[in-house]
Design an enzyme around this catalytic site. Structure first.
Site, PDB file in Angstrom:
ATOM      1  N   ARG A   1       0.818  -1.213   0.000  1.00 51.45           N
ATOM      2  CA  ARG A   1       0.000   0.000   0.000  1.00 51.45           C
ATOM      3  C   ARG A   1       0.853   1.264   0.000  1.00 51.45           C
ATOM      4  NH1 ARG A   1      -5.147   1.267  -0.563  1.00 51.45           N
ATOM      5  NH2 ARG A   1      -5.028   2.660   1.249  1.00 51.45           N
TER       6      ARG A   1
ATOM      7  N   PHE B   1      -1.279   5.804  10.932  1.00 54.83           N
ATOM      8  CA  PHE B   1      -2.001   4.746  10.236  1.00 54.83           C
ATOM      9  C   PHE B   1      -1.305   4.307   8.956  1.00 54.83           C
ATOM     10  CE2 PHE B   1      -5.001   6.552  13.147  1.00 54.83           C
ATOM     11  CZ  PHE B   1      -5.723   5.445  13.599  1.00 54.83           C
ATOM     12  N   GLU B   2      -1.242   5.159   7.955  1.00 53.84           N
ATOM     13  CA  GLU B   2      -0.701   4.736   6.666  1.00 53.84           C
ATOM     14  C   GLU B   2       0.190   5.849   6.121  1.00 53.84           C
ATOM     15  OE1 GLU B   2      -2.593   1.766   3.531  1.00 53.84           O
ATOM     16  OE2 GLU B   2      -3.507   3.755   3.438  1.00 53.84           O
ATOM     17  N   GLN B   3       1.450   5.795   6.496  1.00 52.34           N
ATOM     18  CA  GLN B   3       2.431   6.809   6.118  1.00 52.34           C
ATOM     19  C   GLN B   3       3.490   6.174   5.224  1.00 52.34           C
ATOM     20  OE1 GLN B   3       5.820   9.703   8.194  1.00 52.34           O
ATOM     21  NE2 GLN B   3       4.424   8.570   9.493  1.00 52.34           N
TER      22      GLN B   3
END
Length: 549
Positions: free
Chosen positions: A352, A375-377
């Protein structure tokens, strides 16, 4: 006489659990929010170490999304028994406030390379777990007890640290059995944690960490003829500590484990830090060191050199080993996996946030949430292992809005970083900017040291560099072969344990690496061709040759 020079694992490598299997030694260290989880290094002489595994590597084992900065994987314990390796660890989901949501797990593997099992859930009563294999075949699980009631604990300096809990582990059912028992309240120094058990003759020895992981840290030792106590304290209380030695090179010494060589000699690992002179800040984080110890006639363990202050140079009882070949300082990005020095943050789904196949020979970061997201870095980085270094990369990136940026960062967490980034500006188009968060805890407000952005051509690669010289940081860029400094000198010391929220809530260390964010939600790609890390301080050549992290 050969010597071991501390730290043996430089840069962020805290809470060292050591395990010997035959002639081979392994150290497991905490990784907190960095993925994959737990670093395992290998050595045959206790001086030269090589990173061999990060075993918590898939979603079924570990998902750190949403874990706060310095939450995640705390204090692993690595052991070997019954023909396999056992690894216990905590995943801390909440850090601030009176509660700690701290879940303890166990994974196993037939070899250090794996395959590592999915985890068995053990308990959530506190953090810093350890598994002890007794000589009668029984197994015992210990961890510190967290007491959220502010006035009810046993530790006089912080009542939440409520003692050391012992309970039997049944390997057949993969469950705790019997009743848990608080076996050790700690010493008057307080904040007891990090327990490890060791048996010698008729005595069970319990080593713990006390004083918190700041400048009052210590290894405390106790013993009992029964595993469930009562435990008596070491005559000196602490086996090792730097708390009364402010000029010692190795500060914040504590939290480690005993290991015996095949011929019965004893060493003890511990974490430590080396703060910058004059500012009491540790950008390299908490590192791993080791001390030689001796058993005296009173049946207690002492530092071989006397006293309690850990030494930089320690006697080695091993034959001089050939040092590993010098590591290549340039990292390139062929398909198949990141170079071993590199990690990312939190997510068990790396596809991702990056790809090694979208553009062969390049690392493509898939820009996601903001720098500092829990979260999503999209941030891929390596540890800072030296007080002075230069890092360089080449970036090909075409942003279309100011909400898109990618570049090079010296990073600790959302409150402590500097970043040189390519972005888009309404006035000049594609441009360079600098974003800094200089320890602004808890707000995390940005500063823009460059002032006005520096215009770039609409497309084409740009090379970015950062030079750190102890407490000074300078960014630079190059378009046509000539390097130019950009922006003012910045404070590198804020990328450290002690800055911002301080060392009691900052448990990792400085990283340097590549980052991309796209808060428009378009998930634009940013391509990086290589990454150089060139150590510049006095120990650079020796360190690059002798460590493997």
């Amino acid at each position: 006489m050969t010597t071991i020079r501390n730290p043996i694992l430089r840069g962020f490598n805290p809470d060292p659990s050591i395990c010997r299997v035959g002639e081979d030694y392994y150290i497991a260290t905490s990784t907190f929010e960095w993925y994959p989880g737990v670093q395992i290094h290998h050595s045959r002489d206790l001086a030269n170490w090589r990173l061999v595994r990060r075993p918590l590597e898939r979603a079924s084992q570990l998902d750190l999304r949403g874990d706060p900065d310095s939450g995640g994987v705390w204090a692993p314990c690595l052991s070997y028994a019954d023909g396999r390796f056992w690894l216990v660890y905590t995943d801390v989901k909440r850090l601030d406030g009176d509660f700690k949501d701290a879940h303890n797990y166990l994974v196993t593997a037939p070899s250090i390379e794996g395959p590592w099992s999915d985890p068995a859930a053990v308990n959530s009563s506190g953090f810093d777990p350890s598994l002890f294999h007794d000589d009668d075949g029984r197994k015992w699980f210990v961890n510190m007890i967290w007491n959220y009631r502010g006035d009810a604990g046993a530790g006089p300096k912080h009542p939440a640290f409520s003692g050391i809990l012992l309970q039997e582990w049944d390997a057949a059912s993969a469950k705790l059995i019997g009743q848990p028992k608080n076996i050790f309240a700690g010493s008057a120094h307080g904040l007891v944690e990090g327990p490890h058990l060791f048996k010698r003759d008729v005595w069970y020895y319990l080593t713990t960490a006390e004083g918190g992981t700041g400048y009052e840290h210590a290894v405390t030792m106790a013993r009992s003829r029964r595993i469930d106590g009562p435990y008596e304290l070491h005559p000196n209380v602490h086996l090792l500590t730097s708390k009364d030695a402010p000029n010692a090179v190795l500060q914040r010494a504590g939290h480690g484990q005993i290991v015996e060589t095949p011929d019965g000699h004893v060493y003890h690992t511990h974490l430590c830090s080396r703060p910058l002179a004059g500012v009491k800040r540790s950008p390299l984080g908490r590192e791993t060191a080791i001390q030689r110890c001796v058993w005296r006639d009173d049946g207690w363990l002492y530092l071989a050199g006397g006293g309690q202050v850990p030494a930089i140079e320690v006697e080695s009882l091993f034959e001089a080993q050939a040092e590993p070949a010098r590591r290549q300082k340039r990292a390139v990005f062929p398909p198949g996996g990141l170079p071993p020095d590199f990690q990312w943050l939190r997510t068990p789904y790396p596809d991702r946030i990056f790809s090694l196949s979208a553009r062969p020979g390049w690392l493509r970061l898939i820009a996601r949430e903001s720098i500092g997201s829990w979260f999503e870095q999209a941030l891929v980085a390596r540890r800072q292992e030296h007080f002075a270094y230069r890092a360089e990369t080449e970036l090909d990136f075409r942003p279309r809005t100011f909400q898109q940026a990618a570049g090079l960062t010296a990073y600790y967490n959302r409150h402590k970083f500097h970043c040189l980034a390519v972005t888009w500006d309404e006035r000049v188009g594609r441009a360079l900017t600098i974003l800094s968060c200089e320890g602004d805890y808890p707000e995390g407000r940005l500063r823009f040291p460059l002032g006005s952005p520096v215009a770039l051509a609409a497309e084409g690669p740009v090379r970015l560099a950062v030079s750190v010289d102890y407490a000074k940081l300078q960014f630079a860029y190059a378009l046509d072969g000539a390097w130019r400094d950009i922006g003012p000198p910045l404070d590198a010391s804020i990328v450290s344990d002690e800055a911002g929220g301080g060392e009691h809530r900052s448990f990792t260390g400085a990283f340097v690496g590549m980052v991309a964010f796209d808060v428009s939600g378009a998930a634009i790609g940013a391509d990086f061709h290589y990454f150089d890390y060139d150590a510049r301080d006095e120990e650079a050549a020796q360190t690059l040759e002798s460590d493997g992290g």
